[in-house]
Design a protein around this motif. Sequence first.
Motif, mmCIF file in Angstrom:
data_model
loop_
_atom_site.group_PDB
_atom_site.id
_atom_site.type_symbol
_atom_site.label_atom_id
_atom_site.label_comp_id
_atom_site.label_asym_id
_atom_site.label_seq_id
_atom_site.Cartn_x
_atom_site.Cartn_y
_atom_site.Cartn_z
ATOM 1 N N SER A 1 0.373 -1.637 -0.161
ATOM 2 C CA SER A 1 -0.215 -0.116 -0.159
ATOM 3 C C SER A 1 0.618 1.458 0.178
ATOM 4 C CB SER A 1 -0.645 0.279 1.013
ATOM 5 O OG SER A 1 -0.028 -0.607 2.217
ATOM 6 N N SER B 1 2.572 4.483 -0.529
ATOM 7 C CA SER B 1 2.125 5.911 -1.413
ATOM 8 C C SER B 1 3.786 6.195 -2.522
ATOM 9 C CB SER B 1 1.591 6.746 -1.149
ATOM 10 O OG SER B 1 2.488 7.511 0.138
ATOM 11 N N ASP B 2 3.798 6.388 -3.526
ATOM 12 C CA ASP B 2 5.279 7.141 -4.101
ATOM 13 C C ASP B 2 6.433 6.477 -4.658
ATOM 14 O OD1 ASP B 2 3.607 10.335 -3.949
ATOM 15 O OD2 ASP B 2 4.539 10.284 -2.507
#
Length: 244
Positions: free
Chosen positions: A171, A173-174
């Motif tokens: 999960s 991000s980036d």
Amino acid sequence: MDRDSGVSLRGGEETEGDQAGGSKPRRFWQFWLSLPGFITAIASLLGALAALAALFVHQNQQLTQRTEALQQATSRPQPTVTVTETVTASPPPLPGPGPGPSPTVPPPPGSRYLADLDPVDVGFAFYSPETAIMSNRSYPHSVEVGCTDSYMIYNTSGSSKLIATLGVADSASDANGAIADISFYDQDDRQIDKTFSVSVAHPTAVTIDLTGVVQTKITCSGRDRVNDDSRWFHVMLGDAALAP
């Protein structure tokens, strides 16, 4: 006299006729019993024998030809009939999420999870104990670290090795298209083992030898997979533990 003479003449004529008629069979047998007749008989017999022999040879040839034809017909290999069964292959199943690396080997008795310890120093690194999910596998004793060219230092005195699964959370991000380079150093800033490169869906299980290491520094540097530009995202030290 004349009458008698006439009778006698007629009688004489009948006698000569009778003699001529009776001499035909005699001449027939005389001919066949003579040399010319015998030769003629032999020639006729030889001709008849030759005709019979020719007829026998012809019939024998026909019988031989029929026998050979029958033998060829019976000895000719019969064609083999092969029945091919068509099996329709089932389409392969759609690929699912990768199982990830093998589960981290449970640390031996007396081990300590980094998630239960406070680092000695945190050099601008985000730090948080977490449950990591990497490649759909759960690592309940994990540490989340910001990959920003910073570091964390732990007191590892008395520990023989560090056991962990390094990776990026599913999960995160980036982190798409990014790579994290994670390295380990001792108290003299000498690198321990090699640099481990991880990314989303590509965690790596490691065992770091800490023999004689009092303080262990963990560093992380993020970069773009394509152009190597710096990237900032979080990595996970899955179930990281210090073995005695």
